[in-house]
Design an enzyme around this catalytic site. Structure first.
Site, short mmCIF file in Angstrom:
data_model
loop_
_atom_site.label_atom_id
_atom_site.label_comp_id
_atom_site.label_asym_id
_atom_site.label_seq_id
_atom_site.Cartn_x
_atom_site.Cartn_y
_atom_site.Cartn_z
N LYS A 83 0.82 -1.22 0.00
CA LYS A 83 0.00 0.00 0.00
C LYS A 83 0.84 1.26 0.00
CE LYS A 83 -4.34 -2.04 1.03
NZ LYS A 83 -5.42 -2.35 1.97
N ARG A 105 -3.67 -9.99 4.75
CA ARG A 105 -4.08 -10.09 3.35
C ARG A 105 -2.92 -9.59 2.49
NH1 ARG A 105 -6.12 -6.80 -0.56
NH2 ARG A 105 -7.73 -7.65 -1.92
#
Ligand code: HH2
Length: 272
Positions: A215, A251
């Site tokens: 991210k 995840r």
């Protein structure tokens, strides 16, 4: 020797979309998606998170029938050859319903059952596990100047309220997971505050899912990480921190590296 550490489960990401931010549609083709799923299983994934609609800011919304056409054949194919747990990453009740019928057992909803009026009831009816994730705003505009007075308190209150809504609709408490939603309507500082507060989220008593993989907040900390593929080190750091704080699952795109990092982390803990 004590073996009090418990390794989080590794959820491997399989995007069946042409516009996901980090793997850019490389697995769009059904055969390629199945190959990717097989690879992640072989690499140590405990769960496959299959998604047919990108939640990237600016991504084009996908109609339910198209999303179903992307994900259901893949879920059926994986289910036919593996008993790996499958989660469906969707905001749409119709897609969750079709995915569960095809063999998924977890509904991963980045909208926390808010974007369709019947979502909580459908989750209850399906009887599957449900991941309720925090997002400020909607995918299209969520990164336009996100603001909070107290990001940790607000995300916590949101998640508890969504859990109560789900339970009021009939979802069993033990089926509910919570996720602070790293990168969904948050600045890098908000993401770091949430990562620092993971013990507080774990203390809520629900399994916590953490998704920090590749991210953008990582790029804010490392000028050499502009490309999503150059964020493995930062992803591992965040997920190991989550493991130490007791999250239930992480995840990730990089299943092999994450499984290895967690195995080493876990073995060190067991040798204490
Ligand atoms: N992050 C993404 C998508 N789904 N679900 C949960 N529960 N938590 C997350 O942090 C999360 C999520 C975004 O990552 P990715 O799937 O790689 O991108 P895209 O949304 O473009 O498919």
């Amino acid at each position: 020797m004590s073996a009090t550490f418990q390794r989080p489960r590794v959820m491997g990401i399989v995007n069946v979309t042409p516009d996901s931010f980090s793997d850019g549609g490389r697995f769009l083709e059904a055969g390629a998606a199945l190959a990717q799923a097989r690879r992640l299983i072989a690499e140590g994934a405990d769960i496959l998170d299959i998604g047919g609609e990108s939640t990237r800011p600016g991504a084009v919304p996908v109609p339910a029938d198209q999303e179903i056409a992307r994900v259901v054949p893949l879920i059926q194919a994986v289910r036919a050859e593996s008993d790996v747990a499958i989660s469906i990453d969707t905001m749409k009740p119709a897609v969750a319903r079709a995915a569960v019928a095809a063999g998924a057992s977890i509904w991963n909803d980045v909208a926390a059952l808010r974007f369709a009026p019947d979502a909580p009831e459908v989750a209850a009816e399906l009887g599957c596990e449900v991941v309720l994730m925090h997002m400020q705003g909607e995918p299209g505009g969520m990164q336009d100047d996100p603001r909070y007075d107290d990001v940790v308190a607000e995300v916590e209150a949101f998640l508890l309220a969504r859990a109560f809504t789900a339970m009021a609709a009939g979802v069993a408490r033990e089926k509910i997971w919570l996720d602070p939603g790293i990168g969904f309507g948050k600045t890098p500082a908000h993401n770091l505050a949430l990562l620092a507060a993971l013990p507080r989220f774990v203390a809520l008593g629900y399994p916590i899912l953490l998704g920090a993989s590749r991210k953008r907040f990582i790029a804010a900390l490392d000028p050499l990480a502009a490309d999503a593929g150059a964020r493995l080190g930062g992803s591992l750091a965040a997920h190991l921190r989550g493991a130490a704080d007791g999250v239930a699952a992480v995840r990730v795109h990089d299943v092999r590296e994450t499984a290895q990092a967690l195995a080493v982390w876990d073995a060190i803990g067991a040798a204490l």
